[in-house]
Design an enzyme around this catalytic site. Structure first.
Site, mmCIF file in Angstrom:
data_model
loop_
_atom_site.group_PDB
_atom_site.id
_atom_site.type_symbol
_atom_site.label_atom_id
_atom_site.label_comp_id
_atom_site.label_asym_id
_atom_site.label_seq_id
_atom_site.Cartn_x
_atom_site.Cartn_y
_atom_site.Cartn_z
ATOM 1 N N ASN A 48 31.013 -87.705 -161.775
ATOM 2 C CA ASN A 48 31.311 -88.254 -163.103
ATOM 3 C C ASN A 48 32.488 -89.218 -163.013
ATOM 4 O O ASN A 48 33.411 -89.054 -162.209
ATOM 5 C CB ASN A 48 31.524 -87.165 -164.169
ATOM 6 N N GLU A 50 34.939 -91.001 -165.698
ATOM 7 C CA GLU A 50 35.345 -91.085 -167.101
ATOM 8 C C GLU A 50 36.059 -92.410 -167.391
ATOM 9 O O GLU A 50 36.314 -93.206 -166.481
ATOM 10 C CB GLU A 50 36.214 -89.866 -167.453
ATOM 11 N N ASN A 51 36.326 -92.628 -168.672
ATOM 12 C CA ASN A 51 36.923 -93.895 -169.100
ATOM 13 C C ASN A 51 37.852 -93.627 -170.270
ATOM 14 O O ASN A 51 37.574 -92.743 -171.090
ATOM 15 C CB ASN A 51 35.789 -94.856 -169.530
ATOM 16 N N ALA A 52 38.930 -94.416 -170.368
ATOM 17 C CA ALA A 52 39.874 -94.283 -171.484
ATOM 18 C C ALA A 52 39.163 -94.488 -172.821
ATOM 19 O O ALA A 52 39.569 -93.912 -173.836
ATOM 20 C CB ALA A 52 41.013 -95.287 -171.324
ATOM 21 N N CYS A 59 28.109 -89.753 -166.419
ATOM 22 C CA CYS A 59 27.853 -88.418 -165.865
ATOM 23 C C CYS A 59 27.470 -88.515 -164.381
ATOM 24 O O CYS A 59 26.935 -89.527 -163.923
ATOM 25 C CB CYS A 59 26.710 -87.731 -166.608
ATOM 26 N N GLU A 61 25.066 -87.038 -162.836
ATOM 27 C CA GLU A 61 23.613 -87.168 -162.635
ATOM 28 C C GLU A 61 23.190 -88.630 -162.749
ATOM 29 O O GLU A 61 22.342 -89.110 -161.990
ATOM 30 C CB GLU A 61 22.848 -86.343 -163.675
ATOM 31 N N CYS A 96 23.409 -82.814 -169.314
ATOM 32 C CA CYS A 96 23.480 -83.055 -170.764
ATOM 33 C C CYS A 96 22.145 -83.633 -171.238
ATOM 34 O O CYS A 96 21.288 -84.026 -170.430
ATOM 35 C CB CYS A 96 24.636 -84.000 -171.083
HETATM 36 N N1 THU Z 1 29.375 -84.128 -167.147
HETATM 37 C C1 THU Z 1 28.577 -84.508 -166.098
HETATM 38 O O1 THU Z 1 28.931 -85.405 -165.326
HETATM 39 N N2 THU Z 1 27.393 -83.880 -165.942
HETATM 40 C C2 THU Z 1 26.969 -82.822 -166.676
HETATM 41 O O2 THU Z 1 25.914 -82.267 -166.395
HETATM 42 C C3 THU Z 1 27.789 -82.336 -167.786
HETATM 43 C C4 THU Z 1 28.986 -83.128 -168.113
HETATM 44 C C5 THU Z 1 30.684 -84.771 -167.290
HETATM 45 C C6 THU Z 1 30.845 -85.716 -168.435
HETATM 46 C C7 THU Z 1 32.354 -85.678 -168.617
HETATM 47 O O3 THU Z 1 32.955 -86.567 -167.691
HETATM 48 C C8 THU Z 1 32.726 -84.261 -168.238
HETATM 49 O O4 THU Z 1 31.664 -83.768 -167.469
HETATM 50 C C9 THU Z 1 32.985 -83.347 -169.428
HETATM 51 O O5 THU Z 1 31.944 -83.412 -170.322
#
Ligand code: THU
Length: 146
Positions: A48, A50-52, A59, A61, A96
């Site tokens: 994963n 993330e971003n500000a 994600c 996946e 998700c």
């Molecule tokens: N996240 C994933 O990368 N995959 C998942 O299956 C569930 C959630 C990430 C998104 C976000 O960066 C962090 O987990 C919290 O939601």
């Protein structure tokens, strides 16, 4: 359901754990790694990112699927997801809703989804279980090639 060998499952676990170590998750602190097994037996990993601007986060996946497409394949047989459940006590990580749909693009309803964490391999599902009655490319009329 697609049957994985023990070696394939172990290789997916290793790849997803290595990918999780590279996760960029400064906002949630929830690190995730994913590894996809393609129809040629190759493994593609992602973490994963993330971003500000929170909704712009990616994600694990989705990152793994992008790596698979980059490698020239658009068929996935299985995905293993390593989340933070053993650290947070929040239980197994499953893809998700958005990622379930992304997996549908490149996998059949029989696609295997395996949850794991830093300590163990957890439950397995099929995509049909996690995304029943799904909509996929097979529902669309044929298009002229690009
Ligand atoms: N996240 C994933 O990368 N995959 C998942 O299956 C569930 C959630 C990430 C998104 C976000 O960066 C962090 O987990 C919290 O939601």
């Amino acid at each position: 359901m697609f049957n994985l060998t023990q070696t394939q499952q172990q290789d997916l676990l290793t790849a997803a754990r290595l990918a999780r170590a590279q996760a960029y998750a400064p906002y949630s602190g929830y690190r995730v790694g994913a590894a996809v097994l393609d129809d040629q037996g190759r493994i593609h990993a992602g973490c994963n990112v993330e971003n500000a601007a929170y909704p712009e986060g990616l994600c694990a996946e989705a990152a793994a699927l992008a790596a698979m497409v980059l490698a020239g394949t658009t068929r996935a047989h299985a995905v293993l997801v390593v989340g933070s459940g053993d650290e947070t006590g929040a239980g197994w990580t499953t893809p998700c809703g958005g990622c379930r749909q992304k997996l549908r693009e490149f996998g059949s309803p029989d696609l295997v989804i395996i949850s794991a964490n830093g300590a163990a391999i957890g439950p397995s599902f099929t995509l049909a279980q996690l995304l029943p009655d799904s909509f996929g490319p097979d529902h669309l009329p044929p298009r002229l090639p690009d």
